[in-house]
Scaffold this motif. Structure first.
Motif, PDB file in Angstrom:
ATOM      1  N   TYR A  12      49.009 -58.999  -8.893  1.00 39.92           N
ATOM      2  CA  TYR A  12      48.225 -59.919  -9.711  1.00 39.92           C
ATOM      3  C   TYR A  12      47.253 -59.169 -10.620  1.00 39.92           C
ATOM      4  O   TYR A  12      47.135 -59.480 -11.806  1.00 39.92           O
ATOM      5  N   ILE A  13      46.572 -58.181 -10.066  1.00 41.43           N
ATOM      6  CA  ILE A  13      45.632 -57.397 -10.881  1.00 41.43           C
ATOM      7  C   ILE A  13      46.372 -56.676 -11.994  1.00 41.43           C
ATOM      8  O   ILE A  13      45.914 -56.642 -13.147  1.00 41.43           O
ATOM      9  N   LEU A  14      47.513 -56.107 -11.676  1.00 45.09           N
ATOM     10  CA  LEU A  14      48.313 -55.422 -12.695  1.00 45.09           C
ATOM     11  C   LEU A  14      48.795 -56.393 -13.780  1.00 45.09           C
ATOM     12  O   LEU A  14      48.743 -56.066 -14.962  1.00 45.09           O
ATOM     13  N   SER A  15      49.223 -57.590 -13.373  1.00 43.87           N
ATOM     14  CA  SER A  15      49.685 -58.561 -14.377  1.00 43.87           C
ATOM     15  C   SER A  15      48.538 -59.041 -15.261  1.00 43.87           C
ATOM     16  O   SER A  15      48.722 -59.269 -16.459  1.00 43.87           O
ATOM     17  N   VAL A  16      47.340 -59.186 -14.699  1.00 40.07           N
ATOM     18  CA  VAL A  16      46.179 -59.573 -15.514  1.00 40.07           C
ATOM     19  C   VAL A  16      45.831 -58.468 -16.499  1.00 40.07           C
ATOM     20  O   VAL A  16      45.518 -58.726 -17.666  1.00 40.07           O
ATOM     21  N   LEU A  17      45.895 -57.225 -16.055  1.00 44.65           N
ATOM     22  CA  LEU A  17      45.611 -56.110 -16.963  1.00 44.65           C
ATOM     23  C   LEU A  17      46.646 -56.017 -18.084  1.00 44.65           C
ATOM     24  O   LEU A  17      46.291 -55.793 -19.249  1.00 44.65           O
ATOM     25  N   VAL A  18      47.918 -56.207 -17.752  1.00 42.27           N
ATOM     26  CA  VAL A  18      48.967 -56.183 -18.784  1.00 42.27           C
ATOM     27  C   VAL A  18      48.783 -57.349 -19.753  1.00 42.27           C
ATOM     28  O   VAL A  18      48.889 -57.183 -20.972  1.00 42.27           O
ATOM     29  N   ALA A  19      48.485 -58.533 -19.214  1.00 39.74           N
ATOM     30  CA  ALA A  19      48.277 -59.696 -20.078  1.00 39.74           C
ATOM     31  C   ALA A  19      47.075 -59.498 -20.993  1.00 39.74           C
ATOM     32  O   ALA A  19      47.117 -59.850 -22.180  1.00 39.74           O
ATOM     33  N   THR A  20      46.019 -58.930 -20.476  1.00 40.12           N
ATOM     34  CA  THR A  20      44.829 -58.670 -21.303  1.00 40.12           C
ATOM     35  C   THR A  20      45.142 -57.638 -22.379  1.00 40.12           C
ATOM     36  O   THR A  20      44.699 -57.774 -23.527  1.00 40.12           O
ATOM     37  N   GLY A  21      45.913 -56.617 -22.035  1.00 39.18           N
ATOM     38  CA  GLY A  21      46.339 -55.644 -23.047  1.00 39.18           C
ATOM     39  C   GLY A  21      47.194 -56.280 -24.125  1.00 39.18           C
ATOM     40  O   GLY A  21      47.059 -55.961 -25.313  1.00 39.18           O
ATOM     41  N   LEU A  22      48.080 -57.202 -23.735  1.00 39.47           N
ATOM     42  CA  LEU A  22      48.893 -57.911 -24.727  1.00 39.47           C
ATOM     43  C   LEU A  22      48.039 -58.773 -25.641  1.00 39.47           C
ATOM     44  O   LEU A  22      48.280 -58.848 -26.848  1.00 39.47           O
ATOM     45  N   ILE A  23      47.033 -59.411 -25.081  1.00 38.07           N
ATOM     46  CA  ILE A  23      46.155 -60.244 -25.912  1.00 38.07           C
ATOM     47  C   ILE A  23      45.326 -59.385 -26.856  1.00 38.07           C
ATOM     48  O   ILE A  23      45.152 -59.734 -28.032  1.00 38.07           O
ATOM     49  N   ILE A  24      44.829 -58.270 -26.385  1.00 36.82           N
ATOM     50  CA  ILE A  24      44.064 -57.381 -27.269  1.00 36.82           C
ATOM     51  C   ILE A  24      44.955 -56.856 -28.389  1.00 36.82           C
ATOM     52  O   ILE A  24      44.564 -56.854 -29.565  1.00 36.82           O
ATOM     53  N   GLY A  25      46.162 -56.416 -28.054  1.00 37.60           N
ATOM     54  CA  GLY A  25      47.085 -55.931 -29.078  1.00 37.60           C
ATOM     55  C   GLY A  25      47.512 -57.023 -30.044  1.00 37.60           C
ATOM     56  O   GLY A  25      47.570 -56.811 -31.258  1.00 37.60           O
ATOM     57  N   GLY A  26      47.802 -58.210 -29.512  1.00 31.27           N
ATOM     58  CA  GLY A  26      48.183 -59.322 -30.381  1.00 31.27           C
ATOM     59  C   GLY A  26      47.056 -59.759 -31.294  1.00 31.27           C
ATOM     60  O   GLY A  26      47.268 -60.067 -32.473  1.00 31.27           O
ATOM     61  N   THR A  27      45.838 -59.783 -30.761  1.00 34.55           N
ATOM     62  CA  THR A  27      44.682 -60.132 -31.592  1.00 34.55           C
ATOM     63  C   THR A  27      44.479 -59.104 -32.690  1.00 34.55           C
ATOM     64  O   THR A  27      44.188 -59.460 -33.841  1.00 34.55           O
ATOM     65  N   PHE A  28      44.643 -57.844 -32.362  1.00 32.64           N
ATOM     66  CA  PHE A  28      44.526 -56.802 -33.373  1.00 32.64           C
ATOM     67  C   PHE A  28      45.569 -56.994 -34.478  1.00 32.64           C
ATOM     68  O   PHE A  28      45.253 -56.901 -35.670  1.00 32.64           O
ATOM     69  N   LEU A  29      46.815 -57.271 -34.096  1.00 32.26           N
ATOM     70  CA  LEU A  29      47.857 -57.492 -35.103  1.00 32.26           C
ATOM     71  C   LEU A  29      47.577 -58.721 -35.952  1.00 32.26           C
ATOM     72  O   LEU A  29      47.810 -58.715 -37.161  1.00 32.26           O
ATOM     73  N   ILE A  30      47.080 -59.781 -35.337  1.00 30.47           N
ATOM     74  CA  ILE A  30      46.752 -60.985 -36.093  1.00 30.47           C
ATOM     75  C   ILE A  30      45.637 -60.689 -37.089  1.00 30.47           C
ATOM     76  O   ILE A  30      45.707 -61.086 -38.257  1.00 30.47           O
TER      77      ILE A  30
END
Length: 113
Positions: A6-24
């Protein structure tokens, strides 16, 4: 092991959101703050919605009783509704050729000046 996953999935999801926000933020025109908020909100729902449903089903038996099935369907309906709504903000208006011709195509990189 479930806690670590769960902790790993939250960290991956947060990384995806940070990367996606940067691209947006990099690809969007500077004068479209409303579209930026809509896109970032949709990104959060698209990533964290399935994560919430997965964490509910991994920690809780959702098929055991009628109440647990009903509670999980309630959560599923919320996640599905929030996932569908940001993906198409105005489905009726998009059918109009006038609206479609005037809307900015910021996701293609061809926004009007």
């Amino acid at each position: 092991m479930k806690v670590l996953a769960y902790i790993l999935s939250v960290l991956v999801a947060t990384g995806l959101i940070i990367g996606g926000t940067f691209l947006i933020l990099v690809q969007a025109p500077t004068d479209s703050s409303g579209l930026l908020l809509l896109a970032i909100g949709a990104l959060c729902v698209f990533i964290y919605g399935p994560l919430i449903l997965g964490s509910i089903t991994s920690y809780w038996d959702v098929k055991k009783t009628g109440e647990s099935r009903r509670y999980f369907r309630w959560w599923f309906g919320i996640v599905l509704g929030l996932s569908i709504r940001p993906s198409e903000p105005h489905p009726i208006a998009r059918l109009s050729p006038t609206v479609r011709a005037e809307e900015p195509q910021w996701w293609c990189g061809s926004a009007p000046p």
